[in-house]
Design an enzyme around this catalytic site. Structure first.
Site, short mmCIF file in Angstrom:
data_model
loop_
_atom_site.label_atom_id
_atom_site.label_comp_id
_atom_site.label_asym_id
_atom_site.label_seq_id
_atom_site.Cartn_x
_atom_site.Cartn_y
_atom_site.Cartn_z
CE LYS A 18 -3.94 -2.07 2.39
NZ LYS A 18 -4.79 -2.11 3.65
CE1 TYR A 58 -9.45 -3.15 0.78
CE2 TYR A 58 -8.72 -0.79 0.08
CZ TYR A 58 -8.54 -2.32 0.60
OH TYR A 58 -7.12 -2.53 1.19
CG ASN A 129 -3.60 -2.53 7.06
OD1 ASN A 129 -3.50 -2.18 6.05
ND2 ASN A 129 -4.57 -3.30 7.28
CG HIS A 132 -4.97 -6.49 -0.23
ND1 HIS A 132 -6.14 -6.60 0.47
CD2 HIS A 132 -5.24 -7.18 -1.24
CE1 HIS A 132 -7.17 -7.42 -0.30
NE2 HIS A 132 -6.45 -7.75 -1.08
CD GLU A 143 -8.79 -9.22 -3.29
OE1 GLU A 143 -7.59 -9.74 -3.02
OE2 GLU A 143 -9.65 -8.80 -2.22
P1 IDP Z 1 -8.15 -7.20 5.51
O1 IDP Z 1 -7.36 -6.16 4.78
O2 IDP Z 1 -7.14 -7.75 6.66
O3 IDP Z 1 -8.53 -8.35 4.57
P2 IDP Z 1 -10.58 -6.06 5.69
O4 IDP Z 1 -11.35 -6.37 6.80
O5 IDP Z 1 -10.85 -6.91 4.25
O6 IDP Z 1 -9.32 -6.58 6.28
O7 IDP Z 1 -10.35 -4.77 5.51
C1 IDP Z 1 -9.89 -3.86 4.39
C2 IDP Z 1 -8.91 -2.85 4.89
O8 IDP Z 1 -9.80 -2.11 5.44
C3 IDP Z 1 -7.94 -2.96 5.91
O9 IDP Z 1 -6.80 -3.72 5.40
C4 IDP Z 1 -7.74 -1.64 6.42
O10 IDP Z 1 -7.20 -1.15 5.55
C5 IDP Z 1 -9.16 -1.11 6.37
N1 IDP Z 1 -9.93 -1.41 7.53
C6 IDP Z 1 -10.53 -2.62 7.87
N2 IDP Z 1 -11.21 -2.53 9.24
C7 IDP Z 1 -10.81 -1.19 9.71
C8 IDP Z 1 -11.37 -0.22 10.87
O11 IDP Z 1 -11.88 -0.84 11.63
N3 IDP Z 1 -10.87 0.84 10.98
C9 IDP Z 1 -10.22 1.47 9.94
N4 IDP Z 1 -9.79 0.77 8.76
C10 IDP Z 1 -10.10 -0.62 8.83
MG MG Z 2 -9.94 -8.22 3.13
#
Ligand code: IDP
Ligand code: MG
Length: 173
Positions: A18, A58, A129, A132, A143
């Site tokens: 990212k 997303y 984070n 992805h 994806e």
């Molecule tokens: P993942 O990336 O671990 O698969 P997902 O639930 O698919 O997690 O969420 C996609 C992205 O959305 C996450 O990597 C993060 O950047 C963001 N995200 C997920 N949950 C939160 C949250 O509670 N607060 C802020 N950002 C979030």
């Molecule tokens: Mg995800």
């Protein structure tokens, strides 16, 4: 392969480094750590993410309160408008890569995982984070097909068809 092999299935998975990962010059560290998975890279490119791609990627999260911030984040509004997209292939690729990536929330992620090591939550609540990783085979296929054309991968990993497309394209002058 090691303890994560539960069925030996050959899979592909999409990894995105990212914008925060690129700005922090973490590309080498991330690819190095992912090489522990013994998977093979079958696709790689730098992408300037537009709104359409961000929202499509997303789309399952569009009702979440953090959705708009997430779109801004992946489009590079807080860092740089670049993402490094990679496709990894090999036995249990999806689970292997998710294990190295760590939990979504960088604060609860295992500290030795990529997100635990390099991620942070900003004061405005954005989960920066760093990477992805696709979460299951259905997501992975969707994806990979969203981010890559068949010709951009080193091998045909999904079924293809021939289609005549007429369009205006930018070429080198
Ligand atoms: P993942 O990336 O671990 O698969 P997902 O639930 O698919 O997690 O969420 C996609 C992205 O959305 C996450 O990597 C993060 O950047 C963001 N995200 C997920 N949950 C939160 C949250 O509670 N607060 C802020 N950002 C979030
Ligand atoms: Mg995800």
């Amino acid at each position: 392969m090691t303890e994560l092999t539960d069925n030996g299935k050959i899979e592909q998975t999409l990894v995105l480094i990212k914008p925060d990962g690129l700005v922090k010059s973490l590309t080498g560290n991330i690819i190095d750590k992912l090489s522990e998975s013994e998977l093979v890279i079958v696709g790689a490119k730098i992408v300037a993410v537009d709104k359409e791609l961000a929202e499509d990627h997303y789309k399952e999260l569009k009702d979440q309160k953090f959705f708009d911030d997430l779109i801004q984040y992946i489009m590079g509004a807080y860092h740089t408008r670049r993402v490094l997209a990679l496709v990894y292939e090999g036995e249990n690729a999806i689970k292997r890569v998710r294990h190295i990536t760590g939990d979504t929330n960088p604060e609860s992620a295992n500290p030795t995982s990529l997100r635990g090591k390099y991620g942070r939550i900003t004061t405005s609540g954005v989960f920066e984070n760093v990477v992805h990783a696709s979460s299951d085979p259905v997501d992975a296929k969707r994806e990979i097909q969203l981010w890559f054309k068949p010709s951009e991968l080193s091998k045909a990993i999904f079924e293809t068809e021939e289609k005549e497309i007429t369009k205006v394209e930018t070429v080198w002058k």
